[in-house]
Design a protein around this motif. Structure first.
Motif, PDB file in Angstrom:
ATOM      1  N   PRO A 204       0.801  -1.239   0.000  1.00  0.00           N
ATOM      2  CA  PRO A 204       0.000   0.000   0.000  1.00  0.00           C
ATOM      3  C   PRO A 204       0.830   1.284   0.000  1.00  0.00           C
ATOM      4  CG  PRO A 204      -0.070  -1.068   2.160  1.00  0.00           C
ATOM      5  CD  PRO A 204       0.585  -2.035   1.218  1.00  0.00           C
ATOM      6  N   ASP A 205       1.908   1.319   0.765  1.00  0.00           N
ATOM      7  CA  ASP A 205       2.706   2.546   0.873  1.00  0.00           C
ATOM      8  C   ASP A 205       3.387   2.872  -0.452  1.00  0.00           C
ATOM      9  OD1 ASP A 205       1.957   2.762   3.504  1.00  0.00           O
ATOM     10  OD2 ASP A 205       3.764   1.799   4.282  1.00  0.00           O
ATOM     11  N   ASN A 206       3.982   1.864  -1.080  1.00  0.00           N
ATOM     12  CA  ASN A 206       4.675   2.109  -2.353  1.00  0.00           C
ATOM     13  C   ASN A 206       3.699   2.482  -3.464  1.00  0.00           C
ATOM     14  OD1 ASN A 206       7.418   1.782  -1.664  1.00  0.00           O
ATOM     15  ND2 ASN A 206       7.209  -0.438  -1.661  1.00  0.00           N
ATOM     16  N   ILE A 207       2.535   1.866  -3.480  1.00  0.00           N
ATOM     17  CA  ILE A 207       1.546   2.207  -4.497  1.00  0.00           C
ATOM     18  C   ILE A 207       1.093   3.655  -4.322  1.00  0.00           C
ATOM     19  CG2 ILE A 207      -0.792   1.735  -5.335  1.00  0.00           C
ATOM     20  CD1 ILE A 207       1.247  -0.322  -6.243  1.00  0.00           C
ATOM     21  N   LYS A 208       0.891   4.081  -3.088  1.00  0.00           N
ATOM     22  CA  LYS A 208       0.514   5.478  -2.840  1.00  0.00           C
ATOM     23  C   LYS A 208       1.599   6.431  -3.329  1.00  0.00           C
ATOM     24  CE  LYS A 208      -2.494   4.598   1.147  1.00  0.00           C
ATOM     25  NZ  LYS A 208      -2.651   4.729   2.625  1.00  0.00           N
ATOM     26  N   LYS A 209       2.864   6.061  -3.096  1.00  0.00           N
ATOM     27  CA  LYS A 209       3.972   6.901  -3.571  1.00  0.00           C
ATOM     28  C   LYS A 209       3.948   7.011  -5.097  1.00  0.00           C
ATOM     29  CE  LYS A 209       7.144   5.758   0.226  1.00  0.00           C
ATOM     30  NZ  LYS A 209       8.391   5.029   0.590  1.00  0.00           N
ATOM     31  N   MET A 210       3.646   5.898  -5.767  1.00  0.00           N
ATOM     32  CA  MET A 210       3.632   5.901  -7.234  1.00  0.00           C
ATOM     33  C   MET A 210       2.477   6.735  -7.779  1.00  0.00           C
ATOM     34  SD  MET A 210       4.850   2.059  -8.328  1.00  0.00           S
ATOM     35  CE  MET A 210       6.608   1.823  -8.649  1.00  0.00           C
ATOM     36  N   VAL A 211       1.327   6.651  -7.137  1.00  0.00           N
ATOM     37  CA  VAL A 211       0.184   7.464  -7.557  1.00  0.00           C
ATOM     38  C   VAL A 211       0.513   8.949  -7.412  1.00  0.00           C
ATOM     39  CG1 VAL A 211      -2.199   8.103  -7.005  1.00  0.00           C
ATOM     40  CG2 VAL A 211      -1.527   5.689  -7.042  1.00  0.00           C
ATOM     41  N   LYS A 212       1.117   9.303  -6.284  1.00  0.00           N
ATOM     42  CA  LYS A 212       1.498  10.701  -6.041  1.00  0.00           C
ATOM     43  C   LYS A 212       2.561  11.146  -7.043  1.00  0.00           C
ATOM     44  CE  LYS A 212       3.242  13.759  -2.391  1.00  0.00           C
ATOM     45  NZ  LYS A 212       3.733  13.830  -0.976  1.00  0.00           N
ATOM     46  N   TRP A 213       3.518  10.261  -7.312  1.00  0.00           N
ATOM     47  CA  TRP A 213       4.574  10.585  -8.281  1.00  0.00           C
ATOM     48  C   TRP A 213       3.983  10.830  -9.668  1.00  0.00           C
ATOM     49  CZ3 TRP A 213       5.578   7.714 -12.708  1.00  0.00           C
ATOM     50  CH2 TRP A 213       6.668   8.150 -13.469  1.00  0.00           C
ATOM     51  N   ASN A 214       3.094   9.951 -10.110  1.00  0.00           N
ATOM     52  CA  ASN A 214       2.529  10.083 -11.448  1.00  0.00           C
ATOM     53  C   ASN A 214       1.759  11.379 -11.594  1.00  0.00           C
ATOM     54  OD1 ASN A 214       0.271   9.616 -13.576  1.00  0.00           O
ATOM     55  ND2 ASN A 214       1.785   8.028 -14.009  1.00  0.00           N
ATOM     56  N   LYS A 215       1.000  11.736 -10.568  1.00  0.00           N
ATOM     57  CA  LYS A 215       0.217  12.966 -10.631  1.00  0.00           C
ATOM     58  C   LYS A 215       1.114  14.182 -10.838  1.00  0.00           C
ATOM     59  CE  LYS A 215      -3.376  15.503  -8.102  1.00  0.00           C
ATOM     60  NZ  LYS A 215      -4.210  15.558  -6.868  1.00  0.00           N
ATOM     61  N   ALA A 216       2.248  14.206 -10.151  1.00  0.00           N
ATOM     62  CA  ALA A 216       3.187  15.319 -10.308  1.00  0.00           C
ATOM     63  C   ALA A 216       3.914  15.257 -11.653  1.00  0.00           C
ATOM     64  CB  ALA A 216       4.198  15.310  -9.159  1.00  0.00           C
ATOM     65  N   PHE A 217       4.187  14.031 -12.117  1.00  0.00           N
ATOM     66  CA  PHE A 217       4.983  13.858 -13.341  1.00  0.00           C
ATOM     67  C   PHE A 217       4.210  14.247 -14.594  1.00  0.00           C
ATOM     68  CE2 PHE A 217       7.863  11.321 -16.153  1.00  0.00           C
ATOM     69  CZ  PHE A 217       9.064  11.861 -15.701  1.00  0.00           C
ATOM     70  N   ILE A 218       2.871  14.207 -14.528  1.00  0.00           N
ATOM     71  CA  ILE A 218       2.076  14.569 -15.705  1.00  0.00           C
ATOM     72  C   ILE A 218       1.385  15.922 -15.528  1.00  0.00           C
ATOM     73  CG2 ILE A 218       1.688  12.169 -16.363  1.00  0.00           C
ATOM     74  CD1 ILE A 218      -1.159  12.444 -15.224  1.00  0.00           C
ATOM     75  N   ALA A 219       1.813  16.681 -14.524  1.00  0.00           N
ATOM     76  CA  ALA A 219       1.259  18.027 -14.337  1.00  0.00           C
ATOM     77  C   ALA A 219       1.712  18.925 -15.488  1.00  0.00           C
ATOM     78  CB  ALA A 219       1.727  18.599 -12.997  1.00  0.00           C
ATOM     79  N   PRO A 220       0.974  20.004 -15.775  1.00  0.00           N
ATOM     80  CA  PRO A 220       1.403  20.934 -16.830  1.00  0.00           C
ATOM     81  C   PRO A 220       2.844  21.388 -16.615  1.00  0.00           C
ATOM     82  CG  PRO A 220      -0.817  21.470 -16.102  1.00  0.00           C
ATOM     83  CD  PRO A 220      -0.316  20.405 -15.171  1.00  0.00           C
ATOM     84  N   VAL A 221       3.558  21.554 -17.696  1.00  0.00           N
ATOM     85  CA  VAL A 221       4.995  21.826 -17.643  1.00  0.00           C
ATOM     86  C   VAL A 221       5.243  23.320 -17.421  1.00  0.00           C
ATOM     87  CG1 VAL A 221       7.168  21.670 -18.919  1.00  0.00           C
ATOM     88  CG2 VAL A 221       5.439  19.862 -19.150  1.00  0.00           C
ATOM     89  N   SER A 222       6.174  23.629 -16.525  1.00  0.00           N
ATOM     90  CA  SER A 222       6.504  25.027 -16.224  1.00  0.00           C
ATOM     91  C   SER A 222       7.350  25.635 -17.336  1.00  0.00           C
ATOM     92  CB  SER A 222       7.270  25.112 -14.905  1.00  0.00           C
ATOM     93  OG  SER A 222       8.562  24.526 -15.054  1.00  0.00           O
ATOM     94  N   ASP A 223       7.440  26.978 -17.330  1.00  0.00           N
ATOM     95  CA  ASP A 223       8.246  27.671 -18.339  1.00  0.00           C
ATOM     96  C   ASP A 223       9.712  27.269 -18.251  1.00  0.00           C
ATOM     97  OD1 ASP A 223       6.023  28.957 -19.276  1.00  0.00           O
ATOM     98  OD2 ASP A 223       6.424  30.864 -18.239  1.00  0.00           O
ATOM     99  N   ASP A 224      10.211  27.111 -17.026  1.00  0.00           N
ATOM    100  CA  ASP A 224      11.618  26.723 -16.864  1.00  0.00           C
ATOM    101  C   ASP A 224      11.873  25.339 -17.475  1.00  0.00           C
ATOM    102  OD1 ASP A 224      12.265  29.061 -15.621  1.00  0.00           O
ATOM    103  OD2 ASP A 224      12.083  28.263 -13.587  1.00  0.00           O
ATOM    104  N   ASP A 225      10.941  24.413 -17.229  1.00  0.00           N
ATOM    105  CA  ASP A 225      11.107  23.072 -17.793  1.00  0.00           C
ATOM    106  C   ASP A 225      10.953  23.072 -19.307  1.00  0.00           C
ATOM    107  OD1 ASP A 225      11.683  21.870 -15.395  1.00  0.00           O
ATOM    108  OD2 ASP A 225       9.616  21.278 -14.970  1.00  0.00           O
ATOM    109  N   VAL A 226      10.146  23.983 -19.836  1.00  0.00           N
ATOM    110  CA  VAL A 226      10.011  24.099 -21.294  1.00  0.00           C
ATOM    111  C   VAL A 226      11.360  24.419 -21.918  1.00  0.00           C
ATOM    112  CG1 VAL A 226       9.099  25.567 -23.145  1.00  0.00           C
ATOM    113  CG2 VAL A 226       7.558  24.665 -21.412  1.00  0.00           C
ATOM    114  N   VAL A 227      12.087  25.306 -21.295  1.00  0.00           N
ATOM    115  CA  VAL A 227      13.419  25.660 -21.815  1.00  0.00           C
ATOM    116  C   VAL A 227      14.310  24.418 -21.868  1.00  0.00           C
ATOM    117  CG1 VAL A 227      15.505  27.007 -21.382  1.00  0.00           C
ATOM    118  CG2 VAL A 227      13.256  28.043 -21.022  1.00  0.00           C
ATOM    119  N   SER A 228      14.292  23.625 -20.793  1.00  0.00           N
ATOM    120  CA  SER A 228      15.102  22.399 -20.757  1.00  0.00           C
ATOM    121  C   SER A 228      14.636  21.408 -21.821  1.00  0.00           C
ATOM    122  CB  SER A 228      15.022  21.750 -19.370  1.00  0.00           C
ATOM    123  OG  SER A 228      15.545  22.604 -18.384  1.00  0.00           O
ATOM    124  N   LEU A 229      13.317  21.258 -21.974  1.00  0.00           N
ATOM    125  CA  LEU A 229      12.770  20.301 -22.948  1.00  0.00           C
ATOM    126  C   LEU A 229      13.133  20.686 -24.373  1.00  0.00           C
ATOM    127  CD1 LEU A 229       9.273  19.770 -21.306  1.00  0.00           C
ATOM    128  CD2 LEU A 229      10.974  17.989 -21.682  1.00  0.00           C
TER     129      LEU A 229
END
Length: 526
Positions: A204-229
């Motif tokens: 349960p703990d690791n699955i919760k971490k993965m759900v939280k990670w995925n939500k952050a990983f697919i969030a809209p991309v910031s301007d700073d990250d756009v420059v890197s991309l």
């Protein structure tokens, strides 16, 4: 009509046959490739006899036919299989089918690939507007990415342009929004999507971490990250061009000249042995055990890393990268770091490169000798990258436009894609996994309560526990990857059966005039 009669409908001349490229993406021991070679060789001989008026004598015909078959196999045949033994069998069967007196042993190092034809990254992109979108149905992972064929340019903006007026700033922002970044630099909701109730109850703990990670990983991309991309996408463009050059150089260093009936080969013979070809392939091309990776190794590691996020082990949730960490890792893989130096007598000097390393660095001279991508060292010093590499090795991700970059650049794809792909529906069946160690799961019809009780007992064994999760992660990762809109948009909403996935792959990787032909159930017409 007979076979030769059919082929005469499609070719202007016999020499056209010698230019056809054929791929079998689930080749096994290359039965379809061998049959294609046989038919094309017969068609060539018959057509060439008609064109020249010269008839090969009965005594010489077999040997001349074998030469043509060898030519087609050596130059035009490509294959992929998930099983490494199948690739070796394919090499042997192609050789035995085309062998002739006085002939050479063919080498298929860059033509027959051990990999998963269905799971890999592509030359596909999303616009900056989509990766920053917050509205539903406009976010990148909800739509099909645009393909950028080799030889065409990705949309990009000049980030160094200075804006002096509001109008210029607006125009610059518009150009950035229309710019495109490679899809394998972005996340997807299907990554680490482990939704099985039993798995959730066990970890349960690791699955919760993965759900939280995925939500952050697919969030809209910031301007700073756009420059890197955008910067990383530009690097990928350069590396892909270098990879085309590298493929051509490898071909020149490993090709054997072969003149056949009615066709004089103008290729310069490399005069290399099979052992020498293998060395060139492993060191110059794949950069194995090299201190500075070439374009193929850099791109493959980057693409493998992205694919690995779909199959990440549940017990390694703590190693999942944040978006910033992922982009930093990608920078290390693609762009490299300053070269290591040796300090002697108060002076600094770059390490002395081997011959293969020097050739590799000459090809990627865009980056000069002051940047190094030392993949073995990266893996040793970064547990996350080492895990990603091990996941890739286990799952054998295969990236078509990387493996056959020169072919896609010059021809746009294959002329013929054929085969008998596997008819397998990807489903998680815990009984079949647990029965390897505990046969009662296979021989008895257990109730849900009995299954739960016996499962608990079985998973007390550490080896069984590890196998159980490993099989689940592999199956679930495959399901998520094949069901993702950005990967198989044409199959959206369908239950995944592997043979269906081979169809859009063939449409994608055939040339503009290419043909695909598979043996498959008629359920595909639904």
């Amino acid at each position: 009509r007979n076979k030769v009669g059919i082929y005469t409908l499609f070719f202007k001349s016999a020499d056209d046959i010698l230019t056809l490229t054929i791929c079998e993406p689930a080749m096994g021991s290359a039965a379809f490739l061998n049959e294609a070679i046989n038919q094309l060789a017969e068609a060539y001989i018959s057509r060439k006899e008609q064109e020249t008026g010269e008839i090969i004598s009965y005594e010489k015909r077999f040997n001349e036919l074998q030469k043509v078959k060898m030519y087609i196999a050596d130059r035009n045949v490509y294959g992929i299989d998930l099983n490494p033994v199948a690739v070796e069998l394919a090499e042997v069967s192609l050789w035995l089918n085309t062998i002739y007196e006085g002939g050479f042993v063919p080498w298929f190092g860059t033509q027959l690939v051990n990999g998963n034809s269905l799971i890999g990254a592509r030359r596909q992109v999303y616009s900056v507007a989509n990766i920053q979108a917050t509205s539903k149905n406009l976010r990148w992972y909800e739509m099909e990415p645009d393909r950028v064929p080799l030889g065409k340019k990705r949309k990009k903006a000049n980030l160094n342009a200075k804006t002096k007026t509001t109008e210029q700033a607006v125009e610059q922002r518009k150009k950035i929004s229309e710019s495109q970044v490679y899809h394998f630099l972005l996340g997807d909701p299907g990554m680490c999507s482990y939704s099985d109730k039993v798995i959730k109850s066990l970890e349960p703990d690791n699955i919760k971490k993965m759900v939280k990670w995925n939500k952050a990983f697919i969030a809209p991309v910031s301007d700073d990250d756009v420059v890197s991309l955008l910067r990383l996408s530009a690097t990928i463009d350069d590396l892909w061009e270098a990879q085309i050059k590298l493929r051509k150089q490898i071909n020149q260093k490993t090709r054997d000249a072969l003149s056949i009936f009615g066709h004089t080969d103008d290729v310069e013979d490399s005069h290399t042995t099979i052992r020498q070809k293998d060395k060139i392939y492993s060191e110059l091309y794949k950069s194995e055990h090299m201190r500075n990776a070439g374009p193929y190794a850099r791109l493959k590691f980057a693409m493998d890393y992205w694919c690995a996020l779909w199959f990440w082990p549940i017990d390694k949730a703590d190693l999942l990268p944040t978006r910033s960490e992922f982009l930093f890792d990608m920078s290390l893989i693609l762009e490299g770091t300053m070269s290591a130096v040796n300090v002697e007598a108060g002076q600094t000097s770059f390490f002395e490169a081997t011959e293969m390393e020097q050739l590799s660095m000459d090809i990627i001279d865009t980056y000069g000798t002051d940047t190094v991508v030392d993949i073995p060292r990266l893996r040793k010093e970064n547990p996350r990258l080492d895990l990603a590499a091990r996941i890739a090795e286990q799952n054998k991700f295969m990236h078509w436009e990387l493996e056959f970059a020169d072919l896609f650049a010059e021809r746009g794809g294959f002329d013929l894609i054929i085969g008998n792909p596997p008819w397998i529906k990807m489903t998680w069946n815990e009984q079949s996994v647990l029965s390897d160690k505990h046969p009662m799961f296979a021989v008895k019809k257990l109730t849900a309560a009995e299954t739960s009780r016996h499962r608990t007992d079985a998973l007390k064994n550490r080896e069984t526990y590890a196998l159980y999760f490993e099989e689940f992660e592999s199956m679930s990762g495959t399901q998520s990857f094949l069901n993702a809109g950005q990967n198989y948009y044409e199959l959206k909403g369908q239950q995944t059966n592997l043979f269906k996935c081979f169809l859009p792959q063939a449409w994608r990787y055939c040339g503009s005039q290419g043909v695909s032909a598979f043996v498959h159930p008629d359920g595909v017409f639904d």
